[in-house]
Design an enzyme around this catalytic site. Structure first.
Site, PDB file in Angstrom:
ATOM      1  N   ASP A 168       0.858  -0.931  -0.556  1.00  0.00           N
ATOM      2  CA  ASP A 168      -0.279   0.377   0.617  1.00  0.00           C
ATOM      3  C   ASP A 168       0.952   1.313  -0.404  1.00  0.00           C
ATOM      4  OD1 ASP A 168      -1.763   1.537   0.074  1.00  0.00           O
ATOM      5  OD2 ASP A 168      -2.675   0.514   2.389  1.00  0.00           O
TER       6      ASP A 168
ATOM      7  N   ASP B  41     -10.867   3.675  -0.916  1.00  0.00           N
ATOM      8  CA  ASP B  41     -11.485   2.838  -0.408  1.00  0.00           C
ATOM      9  C   ASP B  41     -12.375   3.093  -0.750  1.00  0.00           C
ATOM     10  OD1 ASP B  41      -8.646   2.446   0.839  1.00  0.00           O
ATOM     11  OD2 ASP B  41      -9.235   2.774   2.993  1.00  0.00           O
TER      12      ASP B  41
END
Ligand code: GAL
Length: 739
Positions: A492, A556
């Site tokens: 990430d 997200d």
């Protein structure tokens, strides 16, 4: 001292408090600038040349792609004293800021009136989510009946940034603030197509609520009220009111339940709606059936692990003919292990037997360079537990997956952020924190169930949750993950922006992923590589050549229709880039109980929206990573995740991404090409009304096909007068396979 000036409200139910009709809406009129300056809080600062911004969305798509760091929002607003006059409670003003990513400071006419500083109190900590603040109505910073300047300073650590959502408003704090109709209990399915449930009226206020709870069930197709009842209801802090109900004779569809509590003294009411679940997936047969993809890839010389996914009444016994040299099967568990040295495609005949018979299927084991030939089916800790994940929660998830889901091909148990210790070991090795006392023991346990397991890191110095990343330790970390026994790495971007020049070009975007790819290539383990950099630089165009097995295409996801549908229906540009071993990842599933930890709530998606979510993700050949508490899989969620015909669409070996073939404001059609020339078609109703589809058997969508099968119900559709007619509920789907 700061703590005295403001209060951060603990949000019941995790969302913004409902705005009332007289509230001043702040959805429009905002100005925005990136950067940081103390002057920007001042009411006299001239913001006329600032950019106009739409606070429904984050700043990234509004001219600031990939921007992390500080940004300021300003709005000029008159706060009328009539707000106070009309209010039942007159002591505090409430500011709703929808969602903030990550932290904020709120200035009213130059004075700091509220802030959300993250875990250790600094604005630079990652802590995104809903924000609502109460400010004393007598605070001299408020200029009643005059223009006020509200300035909001935001810091974003990575990914999406800014304020966004639906509910931006100023109003008076209400008697119904902190009152919740808690609907998080499970529905139970009973005789006569009945559903039972208990809901609770809860508050943290000392006030004694006394009134009635009206309960109403409506059929959204006809608008008819099918059940109605009113009950006296009293509650206060620590003494909730519980209402239990049973509704019988329901058809196979969702109904809307409305709960309205009316408080006698104040005359105020709170309304909450939810929909009812209905199960389409048939119960599996007691006879043996082998599920899962038709292909499985592994690299030569690396440890091999494959569990034959099969349903049927237990005990089952397993057989595999034609296994390549080096592999062996445990006939009692169906787990195949070993090491294959010779590259090649090996057709293996699997047989599963029980008292009622046996079933065979050919699985091609492909030993070569490619792994993850079909999208990963698994669980990831983030959407449920956030940073509160621990060893026990992971083990529970593994056990539940093994007991309830692995028979359908579910196979990965992935730990997201929050496992890392504060410091590396003296030799630089990454160390797990006290929540994970024995990583090797944990992966051994998961492997003993025939399942794989994954871990998480960032190429930057810190992860998005503020834990240690792999920066300058790539080789060492890849080796540690392999030694521990991990099979999957989510990588990430997060704080990598701090160590790369601003506005990274394509080579700069690829660099950290190329680096970790080469580190993973040095270890003797098949580790799936999942990129997470939110889709920057159209990652779908270069993710495969950079060695990714999947790449996130978006920021997200949240458990709302807007978030899920914006993401899912926005995947068409990326779709052509999906293929065997490399997939677009539109983020993890938001079905079941989610919450980003430690406390959970039922997904805010309606049940039809959840059918849409799973159908669309399967059409897209997306990795399906369950994001809920696996310890509490209710009947509906389980039915959603165990439909072998729907999962077969996701796991089809051709690995194509569906394309959007038509779109109106109310309906979309997506088509996925499957092996053997078949197709899967999703008809999506994006409106909030029921729709009837009349599909001519000669329609070009069905050209050359003679049969159409409803994937969820596992039934052939019958054409009447050469027409297939079906209804699609609001935000729902009809998923069919044509052959
Ligand atoms: C985000 C990522 C999430 C989760 C989180 C952990 O950037 O998109 O899926 O991994 O970081 O901190």
């Amino acid at each position: 001292m700061i703590k005295k000036i403001f209060t951060v409200l603990l949000l019941l139910g995790g969302s913004c408090l409902a705005a009332s009709a007289q509230d001043v809406q702040l959805n429009k009129g905002w100005k925005f600038a990136v950067g940081d300056s103390a002057q920007w809080s001042s009411p006299t600062f001239n913001d006329q040349n600032w950019q106009n911004i739409d606070v429904a969305h984050s700043w990234e798509p509004q001219g600031h792609p990939n921007y992390d760091g500080f940004g300021w929002y300003r709005i000029h607003v008159v706060i009328p004293s009539s707000l106070k006059e009309k209010a039942y409670l007159k002591d505090s003003l409430r500011l709703n800021l929808a969602s903030v990513d990550d932290n904020d400071e709120v200035y009213l006419n130059g004075k700091l009136i509220a802030k959300y500083g993250g875990r250790s109190g600094t604005i630079k900590d990652g802590n995104y989510g809903p924000r609502t603040y109460n400010i004393s109505a007598s605070d001299p910073a408020i200029l009643w009946d005059k223009e006020n300047v509200l300035a909001i300073r935001i810091y974003d650590t990575g990914g999406d940034g800014g304020i966004y959502g639906d509910n931006f408003s100023i109003g008076m704090a209400d008697v119904m603030d902190h009152v919740l109709v808690n609907t998080d209990g499970d529905f139970t399915f009973g005789e006569n197509n009945s559903l039972a449930k208990a809901v609770k009226l809860i508050t943290t206020n000392k006030y004694q609520y006394q009134g009635t709870l009206a309960f109403k069930v409506t059929d959204p197709e006809t608008g008819a009220v099918i059940y109605e009842k009113s009950n006296p209801a009293n509650f206060t802090a620590g003494k909730p009111f519980t209402y239990s109900f049973v509704i019988a004779r329901l058809a196979k569809k969702s109904y809307t339940i409305t709960y309205t509590f009316n408080d006698q003294k104040s005359g105020k009411e709170i309304v909450r709606t939810e929909t009812t679940p209905y199960v389409l997936t048939p119960y599996p047969s007691a006879k043996p059936k082998i599920n899962g993809a038709d292909v499985y890839g592994a690299r030569p010389g690396n440890p091999f692990l494959y569990l034959i996914p099969a349903t049927g009444k237990k005990p089952l016994t397993y057989k595999a003919d034609g296994l390549p040299e080096g592999l062996k099967l445990d006939a009692a568990t169906g787990i195949i292990t070993g090491v294959v040295n010779q590259k090649g495609d090996y057709p293996v005949t699997l047989t599963v037997t029980n008292k009622l018979g046996n079933k065979t299927k050919t699985l091609t084991i492909s030993i070569g360079d490619k792994i993850g030939l079909t999208p990963a089916l698994g669980w990831n800790s983030w959407n449920a537990w956030g940073l509160s994940v621990n060893d026990e929660k992971v083990k529970i998830s593994a056990k539940e997956m093994s007991d309830k889901l692995s028979a359908y091909g579910w196979n990965y148990i992935n730990i997201d952020d929050g496992w890392e210790a504060e410091n590396r070991a003296a030799d630089g090795a990454i160390v797990a924190n006290s929540k994970f006392p024995d990583m090797k023991g944990l992966t051994d346990y998961v492997h003993s169930l025939g399942l794989h397991t994954g871990i998480y890191s960032s190429p930057g110095p810190r992860t998005c949750g503020g834990f240690l990343g792999s920066w300058q330790h790539e080789d060492q970390d890849a080796k540690t993950y392999a030694d521990w026994g991990f099979d999957y790495l989510k990588y990430d971007w997060c704080s990598y922006s701090e160590v790369t020049p601003p506005h990274p070009d394509l080579p700069a975007l690829k660099k950290p992923y190329e680096l970790m790819r080469s580190s993973l290539n040095k270890v003797n383990r098949d580790i799936m590589f999942s990129f997470c950099q939110y889709g920057w630089g159209d990652v779908w165009k270069w993710g495969a050549e950079t060695g990714g097995n999947s790449w996130r295409t978006t920021g997200d996801i949240q458990d709302t229709w807007r978030s899920m549908s914006d993401i899912g229906f926005g995947q068409d540009p990326a779709s052509p880039y999906a293929g065997p071993g490399h997939f677009n990842d539109p983020d993890m599933l938001v079905v079941g109980k989610v919450g980003w930890g430690p406390s959970l709530h039922n997904s805010r998606l309606t049940y039809d929206e959840q059918y849409t979510h799973i159908s669309l993700w399967s059409l897209l050949s997306a990795p399906l990573l369950i994001g809920c508490d696996m310890g509490h899989l209710d009947r509906f969620t389980l039915s959603l995740l165990t439909n072998d015909e729907v999962l077969a669409i996701d796991q089809d070996a051709l690995s194509k991404g569906a394309r959007q073939v038509s779109k109106t404001d109310e309906q979309q059609i997506w088509v996925k090409e499957l092996t053997k020339g078949e197709k899967a078609i999703g008809f999506f109703n994006t409106s909030d009304k029921y729709q009837t589809v009349n599909l001519d058997a000669n329609d070009k969508l069905l050209n050359g096909f003679t049969k159409a099968r409803d994937a969820w119900e596992q039934k052939y559709l019958i054409a009447v007068n050469h027409k297939y007619t079906f209804k699609i509920p609001p935000h729902g789907v009809k998923l069919i396979r044509v052959m």
